[in-house]
Design a protein around this motif. Structure first.
Motif, PDB file in Angstrom:
ATOM      1  N   SER A 179      42.215  37.961  40.499  1.00  0.00           N
ATOM      2  CA  SER A 179      43.165  39.031  41.048  1.00  0.00           C
ATOM      3  C   SER A 179      42.556  40.314  40.628  1.00  0.00           C
ATOM      4  N   TYR A 192      42.852  43.977  40.907  1.00  0.00           N
ATOM      5  CA  TYR A 192      43.920  45.010  41.339  1.00  0.00           C
ATOM      6  C   TYR A 192      43.307  46.420  41.079  1.00  0.00           C
ATOM      7  N   THR A 215      41.889  38.236  45.366  1.00  0.00           N
ATOM      8  CA  THR A 215      43.183  38.912  45.826  1.00  0.00           C
ATOM      9  C   THR A 215      43.076  40.050  45.467  1.00  0.00           C
ATOM     10  N   THR A 238      48.423  39.360  40.486  1.00  0.00           N
ATOM     11  CA  THR A 238      49.223  38.240  40.393  1.00  0.00           C
ATOM     12  C   THR A 238      48.519  37.709  39.245  1.00  0.00           C
ATOM     13  N   ALA A 292      46.204  33.345  39.028  1.00  0.00           N
ATOM     14  CA  ALA A 292      44.689  33.641  39.304  1.00  0.00           C
ATOM     15  C   ALA A 292      44.191  32.950  37.910  1.00  0.00           C
TER      16      ALA A 292
END
Length: 342
Positions: A4, A6, A36, A40, A43
């Motif tokens: 993840s 971010y 991604t 989240t 992961a």
């Protein structure tokens, strides 16, 4: 393995942090790492690029859920000052906030050894140095834009140039004063000006710059900057690494940099020309030099690079050194790091 990855405030943050995140994701593609961009816990690793409140919230949740947290240390209080309006006032409370935020990570990724040395004073968390890297493909064909960009901004060689947001911390005062001292040389700073975000002193320096000093504002194709520029002058006072510097190296441009710890890995006289802040002799008597700022040293370095052969010599060596920072040379470090944590 799934990451993840971010980037809080991704739609608003530009400059070096945004470029670093873009480079990371390109490296993931090169290394075959699934990721991604959404935060989240579904992961194997949560990788946070900007430790804002939402990232801190996810980091705390991840720790409770047993998901390893990686945080990039793009932001330090030292790097935050003299950037935009109010950043000096925010720099002091920023440090304790970052200390708490970075302590939530299982591993901190630092873009340079210098940054890692700073971060050791923030959090007792294991660190790994991974360069932001340079996207050499982004520069492909830059030479073809030389005539267009020189004509657009009325620049004659050898042009002294900078790339990045126009902020005081990056040595704006030195850049402008050096241009004042060298009226027969064109200076160009390629990058966002954003006057609404600038402090009074920054706007004064821009407004009072001499006619041979151009602030282009945002350019639609950054390759044009490296095409039109001949000497990359980077008088920054504080930098975590400097992606624009790596790009200038990859483009084979000779460098003139302030002699600060961030650039200790560059060999003076071989891969760049370094200018110290100390003054002596005639420099010490010069009222035009700001305290601790050796403008005369920058003038002397740029004078040396009026010689095309010297520019080519330094530029060639810089380009060779930049190969170690290519994205495909760094990508596997992320796979190794994630495998170690997951």
């Amino acid at each position: 393995m799934k990451v993840s990855h971010y980037f809080e405030l991704e739609e608003h943050v530009t400059g070096g942090i945004a470029a670093s995140v873009d480079h990371q994701r390109k490296m993931f593609d090169l290394a075959g790492i699934e990721y991604t961009t959404e935060p989240t816990l579904d992961a194997d690793v949560l990788h946070l690029n900007l430790m804002g409140p939402r990232s801190v919230w996810y980091a705390r949740r991840a720790r409770r859920a047993g998901v390893p947290v990686v945080a990039h240390t793009h932001v330090t209080a030292e790097d935050f000052g003299d950037s935009f309006r109010f950043t000096n006032a925010l720099a002091r409370p920023l440090k304790p906030y970052l200390r708490r935020a970075y302590r939530l990570a299982d591993r901190l990724i630092c873009p340079s050894e210098y940054n890692r040395d700073l971060i050791e004073g923030y959090a007792d968390v294991p660190t790994t140095v991974v360069s932001n890297g340079v996207d050499r493909e982004k520069l492909d064909g830059f030479e073809s834009l030389e005539a267009e960009y020189r004509e657009r901004y009325d620049l004659d060689p050898p042009t002294v140039f900078m790339v990045g947001h126009v902020i005081k911390r990056k040595g704006l005062e030195t850049f402008v004063e050096t241009a004042h001292r060298m009226p027969d040389v064109d200076f160009a700073w390629f990058g966002h000006v954003d006057r609404s975000l600038k402090g009074r002193e920054t706007k004064r320096l821009i407004d009072e710059a001499p006619s041979n000093c151009t602030f282009t504002g945002f350019v639609d194709d950054i390759r044009g900057a490296y095409a039109a520029g001949d000497v990359f002058c980077f008088p920054t006072h504080e930098e975590n690494e400097g992606i624009a510097l790596l790009e200038a190296m990859a483009a084979g441009k000779p460098l003139v940099v302030r002699d600060i710890e961030t650039f200790s890995w560059l060999a003076d006289g071989e891969e760049c020309l370094k200018v110290g802040d100390e003054r002596d002799g005639a420099d010490a008597a010069s009222a035009a030099d700001a305290p601790g700022d050796n403008v005369s040293g920058f003038v002397e370095a740029i004078d040396e690079l009026r010689d095309a052969d010297r520019r080519a010599e330094l530029g060639t060596t810089a380009a060779e050194r930049s190969e170690a920072f290519a994205l495909d040379a760094i990508a596997d470090r992320y796979r190794s790091l994630y495998a170690e944590l997951a």
